[in-house]
Motif scaffolding. Structure first.
Motif, PDB file in Angstrom:
ATOM      1  N   PRO A  32       8.029   0.523  -6.009  1.00 29.14           N
ATOM      2  CA  PRO A  32       8.919   1.420  -5.238  1.00 29.14           C
ATOM      3  C   PRO A  32       7.822   3.364  -4.807  1.00 29.14           C
ATOM      4  N   GLU A  33       6.158   2.951  -5.259  1.00 28.78           N
ATOM      5  CA  GLU A  33       5.677   4.100  -5.255  1.00 28.78           C
ATOM      6  C   GLU A  33       5.913   4.636  -3.268  1.00 28.78           C
ATOM      7  N   VAL A  34       5.721   3.922  -2.530  1.00 28.47           N
ATOM      8  CA  VAL A  34       6.012   4.129  -1.019  1.00 28.47           C
ATOM      9  C   VAL A  34       7.508   4.507  -0.262  1.00 28.47           C
ATOM     10  N   ILE A  35       8.636   4.062  -1.496  1.00 28.25           N
ATOM     11  CA  ILE A  35      10.196   3.588  -1.533  1.00 28.25           C
ATOM     12  C   ILE A  35      10.660   5.383  -1.368  1.00 28.25           C
ATOM     13  N   GLU A  36      10.960   6.233  -0.615  1.00 27.68           N
ATOM     14  CA  GLU A  36      11.333   7.289  -0.546  1.00 27.68           C
ATOM     15  C   GLU A  36      12.928   7.004  -0.762  1.00 27.68           C
ATOM     16  N   GLU A  37      14.016   7.388  -1.911  1.00 30.66           N
ATOM     17  CA  GLU A  37      14.881   6.767  -1.945  1.00 30.66           C
ATOM     18  C   GLU A  37      16.384   7.462  -1.383  1.00 30.66           C
ATOM     19  N   GLU A  38      16.527   6.871  -0.320  1.00 29.98           N
ATOM     20  CA  GLU A  38      17.978   6.946   0.899  1.00 29.98           C
ATOM     21  C   GLU A  38      17.204   7.805   2.010  1.00 29.98           C
TER      22      GLU A  38
ATOM     23  N   GLU B  77       3.285   6.791   9.532  1.00 30.27           N
ATOM     24  CA  GLU B  77       2.026   6.955  10.635  1.00 30.27           C
ATOM     25  C   GLU B  77       1.228   8.796  10.119  1.00 30.27           C
ATOM     26  N   ARG B  78       1.986   9.098   8.863  1.00 33.71           N
ATOM     27  CA  ARG B  78       1.109  10.599   8.548  1.00 33.71           C
ATOM     28  C   ARG B  78       0.365   9.871   7.108  1.00 33.71           C
ATOM     29  N   ASP B  79       0.576   8.658   6.596  1.00 34.43           N
ATOM     30  CA  ASP B  79       0.386   8.299   5.036  1.00 34.43           C
ATOM     31  C   ASP B  79      -0.619   7.318   4.611  1.00 34.43           C
ATOM     32  N   PHE B  80      -0.638   5.741   6.169  1.00 38.85           N
ATOM     33  CA  PHE B  80      -0.801   5.143   5.728  1.00 38.85           C
ATOM     34  C   PHE B  80      -1.574   3.823   6.518  1.00 38.85           C
ATOM     35  N   GLY B  81      -1.983   5.185   7.543  1.00 40.77           N
ATOM     36  CA  GLY B  81      -2.553   3.890   9.259  1.00 40.77           C
ATOM     37  C   GLY B  81      -4.001   4.031   8.451  1.00 40.77           C
ATOM     38  N   TRP B  82      -4.701   2.918   9.521  1.00 39.22           N
ATOM     39  CA  TRP B  82      -5.644   2.670   8.506  1.00 39.22           C
ATOM     40  C   TRP B  82      -7.558   3.701   8.430  1.00 39.22           C
ATOM     41  N   GLU B  83      -6.879   4.698   9.649  1.00 43.98           N
ATOM     42  CA  GLU B  83      -7.677   5.960   9.949  1.00 43.98           C
ATOM     43  C   GLU B  83      -7.433   6.669   8.352  1.00 43.98           C
ATOM     44  N   THR B  84      -6.746   7.045   8.310  1.00 44.13           N
ATOM     45  CA  THR B  84      -6.480   7.739   7.246  1.00 44.13           C
ATOM     46  C   THR B  84      -7.163   6.775   5.902  1.00 44.13           C
TER      47      THR B  84
ATOM     48  N   TYR C   8      12.261   7.644   9.513  1.00 44.37           N
ATOM     49  CA  TYR C   8      11.729   8.078   9.102  1.00 44.37           C
ATOM     50  C   TYR C   8      10.250   7.157   8.205  1.00 44.37           C
ATOM     51  N   GLY C   9      11.220   5.907   7.772  1.00 42.28           N
ATOM     52  CA  GLY C   9       9.326   5.010   7.605  1.00 42.28           C
ATOM     53  C   GLY C   9       8.425   5.598   8.607  1.00 42.28           C
ATOM     54  N   ARG C  10       9.170   4.648   9.559  1.00 42.29           N
ATOM     55  CA  ARG C  10       8.002   5.233  10.586  1.00 42.29           C
ATOM     56  C   ARG C  10       7.115   6.516  10.529  1.00 42.29           C
ATOM     57  N   ALA C  11       7.717   6.826  10.625  1.00 44.23           N
ATOM     58  CA  ALA C  11       6.740   8.802  10.400  1.00 44.23           C
ATOM     59  C   ALA C  11       5.692   8.897   9.199  1.00 44.23           C
ATOM     60  N   LYS C  12       6.862   7.858   8.002  1.00 45.22           N
ATOM     61  CA  LYS C  12       6.128   8.269   7.190  1.00 45.22           C
ATOM     62  C   LYS C  12       4.642   7.320   6.727  1.00 45.22           C
TER      63      LYS C  12
ATOM     64  N   SER D 178      10.575  -9.530  -4.868  1.00 43.11           N
ATOM     65  CA  SER D 178      10.119  -9.408  -5.914  1.00 43.11           C
ATOM     66  C   SER D 178      10.489  -9.547  -7.113  1.00 43.11           C
ATOM     67  N   GLN D 179      10.125 -10.354  -8.497  1.00 42.57           N
ATOM     68  CA  GLN D 179      10.615 -10.397  -9.430  1.00 42.57           C
ATOM     69  C   GLN D 179       9.132 -10.607 -10.651  1.00 42.57           C
ATOM     70  N   TRP D 180       8.262 -10.198 -10.475  1.00 41.49           N
ATOM     71  CA  TRP D 180       6.941 -10.002 -10.764  1.00 41.49           C
ATOM     72  C   TRP D 180       7.164  -8.094 -10.859  1.00 41.49           C
ATOM     73  N   GLN D 181       5.303  -7.813 -11.165  1.00 44.20           N
ATOM     74  CA  GLN D 181       4.929  -6.528 -11.196  1.00 44.20           C
ATOM     75  C   GLN D 181       3.997  -6.728 -10.561  1.00 44.20           C
ATOM     76  N   GLU D 182       4.572  -6.335  -9.070  1.00 46.82           N
ATOM     77  CA  GLU D 182       3.821  -6.566  -8.110  1.00 46.82           C
ATOM     78  C   GLU D 182       2.833  -5.002  -7.435  1.00 46.82           C
ATOM     79  N   PRO D 183       1.712  -5.588  -7.576  1.00 49.30           N
ATOM     80  CA  PRO D 183       1.292  -4.385  -7.277  1.00 49.30           C
ATOM     81  C   PRO D 183       0.783  -2.975  -6.389  1.00 49.30           C
ATOM     82  N   LEU D 184       1.759  -3.428  -5.214  1.00 43.50           N
ATOM     83  CA  LEU D 184       2.568  -2.361  -4.154  1.00 43.50           C
ATOM     84  C   LEU D 184       2.045  -3.972  -3.058  1.00 43.50           C
ATOM     85  N   ALA D 185       2.957  -4.221  -2.438  1.00 43.54           N
ATOM     86  CA  ALA D 185       2.911  -5.482  -1.808  1.00 43.54           C
ATOM     87  C   ALA D 185       2.980  -4.766  -0.105  1.00 43.54           C
TER      88      ALA D 185
END
Length: 386
Positions: free
Chosen positions: A310-316, A357-364, A351-355, A281-288
């Motif tokens: 970048p808010e959902v990315i933990e670098e490396e 599951e912990r934070d972004f499932g629809w139940e949460t 790591y992304g799958r675990a993240k 993305s080149q524009w100020q994406e809300p959070l795709a």
């Protein structure tokens, strides 16, 4: 609690035409509907009934051309406790005047409080009348509170989510089966697959990835860059920009392929068959929401430093952020790094799958929304600090 979730006048719910808001509403409604009286309101569609009930949720659909008028009449008569309006702050005053006892929650999925979209007075009216404002990222929250500081106490980030059961990482038995099947169908067996999912629009940056292809091919001649999407949700018509992409992509016939609009139910398998995901993305994406999908499928993510991405990315840990986001070489470097290191891909993907599951499932997400609705009810009763 009697709750209405109201989409915009653009696309229907369920998301048979796509749309992040539509996926969001349909996903949380069935969960919230287990403990509350929930209605989802959207526009009519030839493939959907004007009203129906499924999974403890009532669906009501109004005419696109008179959507706000019909929505206002319905809210006035239905006596909801909470009405959750998506992305339309200028509607709040009309709705609140029609139903002053109802508590209104506004969710903001894009920069809807920009000066070219809402006047100072409209913004202040909205903020004074809503009980709570939900934003899909801290970035979007800041676009509101920086212009309207009075919104600070009412604004809260509630990240979106994904249906975890729909996505199968390649290291699972089901994921391995899906991966083999789809790669066989698309003729991609033995290829290194980089996936882009999104509208084929200049602001999404697919042209930047095409510009990166020579340096990627130089190191990985077996790469296939797969672009999934069309110029608009459910619309496979080709405009000048899409024609440009097709022409550009034809320079790399062995390494680039385009898949037009894909129904949401068919999207997960395309992630599973891929090796990594890139958002340019080149524009100020809300959070795709593609970030949640890629994590759910166990893919490492490369994303641009734009807006809320970048808010959902933990670098490396689950991916990499491209700060020089206009530079094709910056994407090529990270793509080549990941394609050259299977162990790194797997580590980031797991790591992304675990993240997710912990934070972004629809139940949460649903739990977080219910908490906001309860806060809205307390606020309206004059107990906002409890």
């Amino acid at each position: 609690m009697k709750i209405a979730l109201a989409a915009t006048e653009k696309l229907p719910v369920p998301a048979i035409r796509g749309g992040a808001i539509q996926i969001y509403l349909d996903s949380v409604a069935s969960i919230i509907g287990k403990t509350a009286d929930v209605s989802v309101i959207s526009i009519k569609d030839p493939e959907l009934k004007e009203s129906e009930e499924r999974n403890n949720v009532k669906y009501l659909r109004f005419d696109e051309d008179s959507y706000l008028e019909q929505l206002t009449t319905h809210v006035k008569n239905a006596k909801y406790d909470v009405v959750h309006i998506c992305n339309r702050p200028t509607w709040i005053k009309t709705l609140a005047e029609a139903s002053p006892e109802t508590k209104f929650v506004l969710s903001v999925h894009n920069d809807m409080f920009a000066p070219d979209k809402i006047s100072d007075q409209e913004g202040m009216d909205c903020i004074s009348l809503v009980a709570k404002i939900i934003t899909v990222s801290d970035y979007i929250g800041n676009t509101i509170t920086s212009r309207f500081p009075d919104a600070q106490s009412k604004t809260k980030t509630v990240y979106s989510g994904v249906d975890l059961e729909d996505y199968h990482p390649q290291w699972t038995a089901e994921g391995s089966r899906i991966r083999r099947r789809i790669r066989d169908e698309l003729g991609l067996e033995g290829r290194k697959v980089v996936l882009f999912v999104g509208r084929l629009s200049k602001v999404k940056g697919p042209h930047v990835l095409l510009q990166a292809m020579p340096k990627i091919i130089e190191e990985h001649p077996d790469i296939m860059m797969v672009f999934v999407g069309s110029k608009w949700f459910g619309d496979d018509n080709v405009n000048n920009y899409v024609k440009h992409l097709y022409t550009f992509g034809s320079l790399y016939l062995e390494n680039v392929t385009f898949i037009k609009f894909v129904k949401p139910r068919d999207i997960p398998g395309l992630y599973t068959m891929s090796d990594l995901f890139v958002c340019s993305s080149q524009w100020q994406e809300p959070l795709a929401r593609v970030h949640y999908e890629a994590m759910a499928a166990g893919l490492p993510i490369i994303t641009s430093n734009r807006g809320g991405n970048p808010e959902v990315i933990e670098e490396e840990k689950n991916g990499f952020i491209i700060y020089d986001f206009e530079n094709p070489d910056a994407y090529a470097i990270r793509i080549n790094q990941l394609l050259s290191n299977t162990n790194l891909c797997q580590r980031l993907g797991k790591y992304g799958r675990a993240k997710v599951e912990r934070d972004f499932g629809w139940e949460t997400v649903s739990k977080n929304l219910i908490s906001v609705y309860k806060e809205a009810m307390r606020y309206s009763l004059g107990r906002k600090d409890e």
